[in-house]
Design a protein around this motif. Sequence first.
Motif, PDB file in Angstrom:
ATOM      1  N   UNK A 128      -6.741   0.287   6.062  1.00  0.00           N
ATOM      2  CA  UNK A 128      -7.158  -0.315   5.022  1.00  0.00           C
ATOM      3  C   UNK A 128      -8.010   0.808   4.200  1.00  0.00           C
ATOM      4  N   UNK A 129      -8.878   1.306   4.894  1.00  0.00           N
ATOM      5  CA  UNK A 129      -9.464   2.576   4.281  1.00  0.00           C
ATOM      6  C   UNK A 129      -8.816   3.676   3.892  1.00  0.00           C
ATOM      7  N   UNK A 130      -7.914   4.214   4.648  1.00  0.00           N
ATOM      8  CA  UNK A 130      -6.878   5.147   4.417  1.00  0.00           C
ATOM      9  C   UNK A 130      -6.199   4.612   2.868  1.00  0.00           C
TER      10      UNK A 130
ATOM     11  N   UNK B 250       1.354  -0.165   5.603  1.00  0.00           N
ATOM     12  CA  UNK B 250       0.825  -0.115   6.791  1.00  0.00           C
ATOM     13  C   UNK B 250      -0.488  -1.009   6.887  1.00  0.00           C
ATOM     14  N   UNK B 251      -1.317  -0.899   5.737  1.00  0.00           N
ATOM     15  CA  UNK B 251      -2.383  -1.669   5.737  1.00  0.00           C
ATOM     16  C   UNK B 251      -2.514  -3.079   6.062  1.00  0.00           C
ATOM     17  N   UNK B 252      -1.124  -3.610   5.149  1.00  0.00           N
ATOM     18  CA  UNK B 252      -0.883  -5.212   5.286  1.00  0.00           C
ATOM     19  C   UNK B 252      -0.301  -5.288   6.628  1.00  0.00           C
ATOM     20  N   UNK B 253       0.438  -4.594   7.219  1.00  0.00           N
ATOM     21  CA  UNK B 253       0.824  -4.604   8.496  1.00  0.00           C
ATOM     22  C   UNK B 253      -0.207  -4.995   9.619  1.00  0.00           C
ATOM     23  N   UNK B 254      -1.514  -3.744   9.500  1.00  0.00           N
ATOM     24  CA  UNK B 254      -2.553  -3.689  10.655  1.00  0.00           C
ATOM     25  C   UNK B 254      -3.454  -4.815  10.057  1.00  0.00           C
ATOM     26  N   UNK B 255      -3.589  -5.599   9.136  1.00  0.00           N
ATOM     27  CA  UNK B 255      -4.395  -6.228   8.599  1.00  0.00           C
ATOM     28  C   UNK B 255      -3.892  -7.865   8.703  1.00  0.00           C
ATOM     29  N   UNK B 256      -2.626  -7.944   9.382  1.00  0.00           N
ATOM     30  CA  UNK B 256      -1.794  -9.183   8.924  1.00  0.00           C
ATOM     31  C   UNK B 256      -2.511 -10.483   9.734  1.00  0.00           C
TER      32      UNK B 256
END
Length: 167
Positions: free
Chosen positions: A16-18, A77-83
């Motif tokens: 999310x930060x990236x 990737x942020x969406x995937x890892x924050x799911x």
Amino acid sequence: MTSLTPQYINRAEIWLCITTLIYFLMNGAQIFETIVFVPKWVPSPPDNFKLLLDGKGTSLKTFWIVFHSLHEITFILAIIFCWKIDAVRSWLLILFVIHFAVRVWTLSFFAPNIIHFQKMAATQTFSEELVRKVSLWQSLNYVRVAIFIAISCGMIPLCMRVFAQRP
């Protein structure tokens, strides 16, 4: 909400930060282009359109293709890892839909018009309504950049929410 491990939270924070950082970098480039570059070719079309030509001007096509592609990968990737973080997931999906809509607008309006302007510079032919088209492009570009900035600002509270998930 499911149990979130420290490793899961860490990956969510990182991606999310990236994506937020890349979004703000992209905004900086868009603001620079809007404030510095666009005013160089807009005032007297088609005379200044040569600034848009590849190899003869400051064509930013490759830059924007790479930058947007990289950003969209990190956004997904942020969406995937924050799911698993419900509140973050929902808002990320909303922001992504808005982002995607603006990208579609970019690819269907802004990019074809820039290509058209480049072709005019190469052939030295232009239509009577060119000044109106260029003015419309510039005005709508302000709206587009503002929407992108708003989306990236919307990422900040999401980063804070993910950080709040730390054990």
